[in-house]
Design an enzyme around this catalytic site. Structure first.
Site, PDB file in Angstrom:
ATOM      1  N   ASP A 105      18.852  67.197   2.462  1.00  0.00           N
ATOM      2  CA  ASP A 105      19.456  68.526   2.425  1.00  0.00           C
ATOM      3  C   ASP A 105      20.466  68.524   1.271  1.00  0.00           C
ATOM      4  O   ASP A 105      20.441  67.646   0.409  1.00  0.00           O
ATOM      5  CB  ASP A 105      20.101  68.834   3.779  1.00  0.00           C
ATOM      6  N   GLU A 143      16.184  84.226  -0.107  1.00  0.00           N
ATOM      7  CA  GLU A 143      15.950  85.614   0.330  1.00  0.00           C
ATOM      8  C   GLU A 143      16.399  86.668  -0.694  1.00  0.00           C
ATOM      9  O   GLU A 143      15.751  87.735  -0.696  1.00  0.00           O
ATOM     10  CB  GLU A 143      16.657  85.868   1.673  1.00  0.00           C
ATOM     11  N   ASP A 175      14.985  76.663  -0.591  1.00  0.00           N
ATOM     12  CA  ASP A 175      15.769  77.292   0.477  1.00  0.00           C
ATOM     13  C   ASP A 175      16.647  78.405  -0.088  1.00  0.00           C
ATOM     14  O   ASP A 175      16.828  78.538  -1.298  1.00  0.00           O
ATOM     15  CB  ASP A 175      16.638  76.213   1.137  1.00  0.00           C
TER      16      ASP A 175
END
Length: 847
Positions: A318, A433, A430
């Site tokens: 991550d 959007e 990631d």
């Protein structure tokens, strides 16, 4: 006057009572005058193209107390693209409204110049007073556009479904696969651990797929694709479905299939351009966690899995691996080159996360910032004319404009810059959007106004009369009136940001020499499957999220992204032993199988939870690996179009019992061959439906009669209940010790369930499944096993590779042959090999 008074207090009112707000919204939409009196006049009447001019005398309509100026003249164009595909567009006469661009990644297979045909499988009926457009098939209306309203920032129409058998319109975390009555929003949004309830405010999440699969009363299936990237609400109440957008045009594609839903889904996938075949290694087990703060932790995790004899193929990072959370950077003190070399030596691959927003705090000391400024690829604020200031993990951040002509150069160079620091095998894409921690622009830092002000990028706020989802369109993202390159408003291209990111990331990976690029992306749109795969985002460690995940997998089969999975055992919150065991038992059948959770939750590596979880993982993940080459062969068989993991009615659409919710939501079929019936609740038994066929437990050969329910038992440490369908065969790897996909050899067990003394199956003709060039061109071996009196004959259509079958299990056939032994059940026959196959040996006869 009533609506004006109510509108003054609506946003403060609904905060206190969502249900009353929902009722108010429905009253506003249905009690007031909800559509205009458009009248159609035909202006073109070719057999393959019809055009109408739509007129209205109405100047305005009222929504939520606001007056909306209408487009008084519209064009309706109907294109008969082929005998089972029709295109309907309603647009403004001067063609100023936004349309999805036609350049990649939006190069869908629209038919520009359709040829006239003698016969179409549908007809179109236009009626007036007011205008109504209906698509007919078998003398029944299967799709309707009525109650039309059309303006610059508000468009609506109503459709009347034939029945309630509908699926799609996502992405949504809905419990159950069937599309249910309620109010739903399609607007890409970073909203973790949220479950759809069909109520206000909207529960929309990461992707927008305005795609609806419907079963008609004639038992045929169709797909409607609303080709719009606008924020959208679908209000499904009282047997009618209202679509509302805040811009663009009405552009509908209708694909008309036969009685098989899988066939019409293939038609839709063909229109999109198909999906990308992922690399074989990506089907192995993936381990991730937010909170692996050093490279040596990654090494320890892999070593622990290998010590516990749990296969693992990929370790993930991550944002922990980055230098102060700056994208395209690596903290080389905590994640050293030597660490990555050790990981390679352990036989695993490595995938890091890459977000989209570039932190600004290091200025030109940061390569992403420096190059972004040089190429001028960051978006500008509509308020100030300076670069838009958002906030993401690195703090104050700039956002790339994926419509900018320099974006490809910038994105390629930055991925090369990251690759030079760590030779990753794939990427985790990631926050695309795009996600932003502010409501639109953050508090302006005037110290960042160190560049030329762009007055051409300044723009006025948009006064929306209706807001899809009843949440500000700038919440957690960019403001809707921000202008992208080409003067595209963000509201029109927001839902395209994710696919644009994926497209340019795909190009960057190809530039790095990746033959089968792997990127697991969060935000997707129709066509994303050509470039990316998907995971379902930040779920919760709960039984609800376990249950609903199977419906999510099914939905993305429709959407054209079959390589999909949910985070096993849950991302948010602490998992528990039984939940994680049941999730493993389901997750081994996700195409994308990853364990991942957040840094505030307890570590949930399978070996860190409990010895019982270790048992479940050892048994089930080993089982997954034994099937991986066959599973990959099913992907190859579909030739980049079609579904892999199917609800039962996809394969048995004529069987009404497969449409029961408990069957639809909790059982699946891989291809045509294997049916799974996992337990998705805290229990050790379940009821499962077996469609028409004979079914056999894959490991024991126990037979189950079709067209009836059976009660199944499965302990928390058992294998998932999985059954092979009569008439089919599969190949299963027999390797006992498996560390990763490299451990898999060419030794197999052939399991055949005969129907009328015959079983057939397929397998990829590959000597090396990890050779990506060969995998992209792989041919299939057709296997046919048949029993003729006193002999068993196995024929292969071809075999350029070498296949060694160590044993043949035949279910549904008693052992009456000289060289066979009986299996667990009476109707089982086992032949012990080895039996060798190759290009000079394609036939085996067992007497």
């Amino acid at each position: 006057m009533l609506f004006n008074v109510l509108n003054l207090n609506i946003f403060s009112y609904y905060k206190f009572n969502y249900k009353y707000y929902q009722m108010f919204l429905i009253i506003c939409l249905y009690f007031q005058v909800t559509y205009t009196q458009y009248i159609a006049t035909q202006i073109r009447n070719d057999k393959q193209i019809q055009q109408y001019k739509l007129h209205t005398i109405n100047e305005n309509i009222v929504r939520n107390g606001q007056s909306i100026k209408l487009n008084k003249i519209l064009i309706l164009e109907i294109r008969f693209e082929n005998d089972s595909q029709v295109d309907i567009q309603i647009y403004d006469e001067d063609r100023k409204h936004f349309r999805i661009p036609q350049h990649p990644p939006f190069n869908y297979k629209d038919v520009e110049n359709p040829l006239p045909l003698e016969h179409y499988n549908y007809s179109v009926n236009i009626t007036n007073d007011p205008v109504k457009i209906q698509i007919y098939r078998d003398e029944r209306a299967i799709f309707t556009i009525s109650e039309l309203a059309f303006s610059e920032n508000y468009i609506e129409f109503t459709h009347y479904p034939q029945n309630q058998e509908m699926w799609g319109l996502g992405e949504r975390n809905q419990i159950g696969f069937r599309f249910k009555q309620g109010i739903y929003t399609l607007y890409a949004r970073d909203e973790p651990n949220i479950i759809e309830d069909g109520e206000r405010p909207g529960k929309n999440v990461y992707s927008s797929h305005p795609v609806l699969l419907s079963k008609e009363d004639n038992n045929k299936f169709n797909i409607m694709f609303y080709k719009s990237s606008s924020p959208m609400d679908i209000i499904y109440q009282e047997e009618k479905m209202k679509f509302i957008t805040v811009g663009g045009i009405i552009h509908l594609k209708l694909f008309l299939g036969d009685q098989s839903p899988r066939n019409v889904i293939k038609q839709y996938h063909n229109y999109l351009g198909g999906w990308l075949l992922p690399p074989f290694w990506s089907f192995g087990f993936h381990q991730s966690r937010w909170g692996y703060n050093e490279g040596r932790e990654l090494i320890e995790v892999v070593q622990q899995y290998q010590t516990q004899k749990i296969p693992i193929d990929t370790i993930w990072s991550d944002i922990d691996y980055m230098h102060d959370r700056q994208i395209f950077s690596v903290d080389s003190d905590r994640f050293t080159k030597q660490d990555y070399e050790i990981l390679k030596g352990l036989g695993v691959r490595y995938i890091p996360i890459v977000d989209v927003a570039v932190g600004v705090k290091y200025g030109e000391l940061d390569e992403g910032y420096k190059k972004g400024i040089e190429y001028d690829v960051f978006v500008y604020s509509p308020e100030s004319g300076y670069r838009f200031q958002g906030s993401v993990w690195p703090g104050q951040s700039y956002f790339p404009d994926f419509f900018h002509p320099n974006i490809s150069k910038f994105w390629n160079e930055m991925h090369r810059h990251l690759y030079d620091q760590v030779e990753f095998d794939g990427l985790w894409v990631d926050m695309n959007e795009p996600a932003n921690f502010c409501d639109g622009e953050c508090n302006l830092d005037r110290n960042l106004h160190d560049h030329q002000q762009r007055f051409d990028k300044m723009n006025e706020n948009i006064n929306f009369a209706y807001i899809p989802g009843a949440i500000s369109l700038s919440d957690k993202t960019l403001p809707p009136h921000l202008l992208h390159y080409g003067n595209y408003l963000h509201k029109d291209v927001h839902n395209l940001y994710g696919i644009m990111d994926s497209y340019y990331t795909y190009q960057a990976l190809k530039e790095l020499g990746k033959i089968q690029p792997l990127q697991i992306a969060r935000s997707t749109f129709p066509g994303s499957g050509k470039y990316a795969q998907h995971w379902t985002g930040d779920n919760g460690a709960s039984w609800d999220f376990l249950y609903l995940s199977l419906g999510q997998i099914f939905s993305f089969q429709i959407y054209g992204i079959p390589m999909v999975g949910a985070d096993v055992c849950g991302f948010m919150g602490d998992t528990n032993i039984k939940l994680c065991q049941r999730w493993i038992q389901l997750g081994i059948f996700y195409p994308f199988f990853r364990n991942h959770n957040n840094d505030l939750s307890r570590s949930q590596e399978f070996y860190n939870i409990d010895h019982k979880v270790i048992q479940t993982a050892q048994k089930n993940i080993h089982f997954r690996y034994s099937l991986l080459k066959w599973f990959y062969s099913v992907f190859i068989r579909e030739q980049n179009h079609g579904t892999i993991i199917n609800p039962l009615f996809f394969v048995f659409p004529e069987d009404n019992l497969t449409y029961r919710d408990f069957v639809m939501d909790t059982q699946f079929i891989i291809g045509n061959e294997l049916m799974g019936a996992p337990i998705l609740e805290e229990s050790i038994t379940r009821k499962a439906y077996f469609p028409e066929s004979e079914w056999y437990d894959l490991t024991t050969g126990l037979d189950y009669k079709g067209q009836q329910d059976h009660v199944l038992f499965c302990s928390y440490t058992d294998l998932t209940p999985v059954f092979i369908r009569s008439g089919f065969l599969i190949l299963q790897n027999t390797k006992e010790i498996i560390n990763n996909v490299k451990s898999l050899d060419n030794h197999y067990r052939l399991v055949a369930a005969v129907s009328n003394l015959v079983a057939t199956g397929v397998f990829a003709d590959l000597d090396d499944f990890e050779n990506e060039e060969k995998a992209m061109k792989a041919q299939l071996i057709d296997f046919k096993l048949e029993i003729l009196q006193d002999v068993v004959i196995l024929n292969l259509s071809q075999c350029q590779s070498e296949i060694i079958i160590d044993e043949i299990l035949i279910y549904g056939q008693e052992c009456i042959f000289k060289n066979c032994i009986s299996g667990f059940q009476k109707q089982n026959s086992i032949f012990i090999g080895p039996f060798n196959f190759g290009k000079d040996n394609l036939k085996l006869v067992l007497k």
